[in-house]
Design an enzyme around this catalytic site. Sequence first.
Site, mmCIF file in Angstrom:
data_model
loop_
_atom_site.group_PDB
_atom_site.id
_atom_site.type_symbol
_atom_site.label_atom_id
_atom_site.label_comp_id
_atom_site.label_asym_id
_atom_site.label_seq_id
_atom_site.Cartn_x
_atom_site.Cartn_y
_atom_site.Cartn_z
ATOM 1 N N PHE A 126 0.865 -1.182 0.000
ATOM 2 C CA PHE A 126 0.000 0.000 0.000
ATOM 3 C C PHE A 126 0.905 1.236 0.000
ATOM 4 O O PHE A 126 1.819 1.328 0.823
ATOM 5 C CB PHE A 126 -0.860 -0.041 1.261
ATOM 6 C CG PHE A 126 -1.992 0.940 1.276
ATOM 7 C CD1 PHE A 126 -3.248 0.560 0.834
ATOM 8 C CD2 PHE A 126 -1.808 2.225 1.748
ATOM 9 C CE1 PHE A 126 -4.306 1.454 0.862
ATOM 10 C CE2 PHE A 126 -2.857 3.131 1.772
ATOM 11 C CZ PHE A 126 -4.112 2.738 1.327
ATOM 12 N N ASP A 170 2.133 -4.796 9.174
ATOM 13 C CA ASP A 170 0.926 -3.989 9.006
ATOM 14 C C ASP A 170 -0.250 -4.956 8.882
ATOM 15 O O ASP A 170 -0.266 -5.808 7.979
ATOM 16 C CB ASP A 170 1.086 -3.117 7.753
ATOM 17 C CG ASP A 170 -0.105 -2.198 7.531
ATOM 18 O OD1 ASP A 170 -1.234 -2.597 7.881
ATOM 19 O OD2 ASP A 170 0.092 -1.105 6.980
ATOM 20 N N ARG A 207 -12.024 -5.555 -6.310
ATOM 21 C CA ARG A 207 -11.799 -6.189 -5.000
ATOM 22 C C ARG A 207 -13.123 -6.566 -4.349
ATOM 23 O O ARG A 207 -14.059 -5.770 -4.319
ATOM 24 C CB ARG A 207 -11.107 -5.216 -4.030
ATOM 25 C CG ARG A 207 -9.677 -4.959 -4.298
ATOM 26 C CD ARG A 207 -8.987 -4.391 -3.077
ATOM 27 N NE ARG A 207 -9.662 -3.218 -2.497
ATOM 28 C CZ ARG A 207 -9.177 -2.536 -1.476
ATOM 29 N NH1 ARG A 207 -8.043 -2.914 -0.891
ATOM 30 N NH2 ARG A 207 -9.822 -1.493 -0.995
HETATM 31 C C1 PLP Z 1 -5.878 0.966 4.713
HETATM 32 C C2 PLP Z 1 -4.402 0.906 4.822
HETATM 33 C C3 PLP Z 1 -3.696 1.973 5.373
HETATM 34 C C4 PLP Z 1 -4.439 3.203 5.800
HETATM 35 O O1 PLP Z 1 -3.674 4.099 6.470
HETATM 36 P P1 PLP Z 1 -4.361 5.385 7.131
HETATM 37 O O2 PLP Z 1 -3.243 6.071 7.775
HETATM 38 O O3 PLP Z 1 -5.421 4.893 8.066
HETATM 39 O O4 PLP Z 1 -5.011 6.164 6.042
HETATM 40 C C5 PLP Z 1 -2.330 1.840 5.503
HETATM 41 N N1 PLP Z 1 -1.693 0.726 5.094
HETATM 42 C C6 PLP Z 1 -2.346 -0.317 4.550
HETATM 43 C C7 PLP Z 1 -1.609 -1.535 4.132
HETATM 44 C C8 PLP Z 1 -3.722 -0.249 4.383
HETATM 45 O O5 PLP Z 1 -4.373 -1.253 3.835
#
Ligand code: PLP
Length: 409
Positions: free
Chosen positions: A125, A194, A368
């Site tokens: 991400f 994460d 998705r």
């Molecule tokens: C949804 C998601 C985020 C979101 O980060 P925010 O700081 O809450 O906007 C971060 N990393 C991953 C892998 C995600 O899927």
Amino acid sequence: MMIREDCAALDAADKLAGCRARFALPAGTIYLDGNSLGAMPANVPARMKVAIEQEWAEGLIRSWNDADWYPAPQRTGDRIARLIGAGQGEVIVADSTSVNLFKVLVAATRMRPGRGVILAERTNFPTDVYIAESVAEMTGCELRCVDPEEVMSAIDENVAIVSLTHVNYKTGKRYDMEAMTRRAHEAGALVVWDLCHTAGAMPVYLNRCEVDFAVGCGYKYLNGGPGAPAFVFVASRHLEHVRQPLSGWHGHAQPFAFTHEYAPHAGIDRMLTGTAPQLGLISLESALEAFDGVDMEALREKSVSLGDLFITLAEQELAGLGFTLATPRDADQRGSQVSLRHAEGYAIMQALIARNIIGDFRAPDILRFGFAALYVRHVDIWDTIAALKDIVTSEAWNTEAFRTRKSVT
Ligand SMILES: *Cc1c(COP(=O)(O)O)cnc(C)c1O
């Protein structure tokens, strides 16, 4: 050949079927986007009404004590701990995932002086990569991004941190947390996982896997509501050594002593920075009641059943219509979503949403479908595949309105 009645039979035998009533789902809507914004648990509005009309309006500042607002980050963290295999006092709710990732990456880098590499992954991400870039620049480390298959072999004695997302947001592919963590530790590195697409979607065993740090999202499978705060996990063995960079007053040993010198709190509170977004936090805390009494292994079993069914039906019903599977077929390598690729993916998803079947789209060509096993049924999968088939065979997707990109996909 599977038929819709087979799906209804799976639902009739589903031990978690009763959990669906814990959610306020809009009538006539199939919701397969709990991986982006979880559905609203039915108990949340009443709790929010009390929080706003009594605790805020009437209690005012007294509510930090009288309504137990102040310890909500710890309390809510302890609730999440059960879902992710962490101990009490190892998880706290704060900030967003991006901010928490920044905090743990800097903290972990400081625990590995002399090592110059943050190892991450190219297909992660984007925010995770952006944050890691920034941390690398600030700490003088090199950010090394490799392909997912190369992570294991790229771990060497220069690596300070291996920072990965357990389940990939696009493909739904899942890492072997235990094996990867072990390999990182053998090389003397720390791991940061994460859990954005994991927490609340399937069991995780952070302590069994000896994970060092983890972060994750409150508004996806944990159903905390739009922009709900995120969580951060620090293994208890590391707590006293952790120095996170956003040293705000709520992470202080005695925030209300108002001393000039920063002294970190002895426990997980040191991961806090400033005042919690209290309403979002209350929403998340009450939303977590949807998991009360839920066996996470049983949740996973249902999630696999939904994913397997989606793949089986996609192959049975959508063959020759231009779709390809972007998610591993083997459930052991999947999270709780299945993604399909299609050249007209954006317009097809818009046409699907117009029929009240909600998934989402990720550029360039990914559709998705997330399966939040607490509220998604097997018949929903059947109806989704049937709608996809109709939309593509009738070319219902091929309109100006469906092809026009909106700002949030
Ligand atoms: C949804 C998601 C985020 C979101 O980060 P925010 O700081 O809450 O906007 C971060 N990393 C991953 C892998 C995600 O899927």
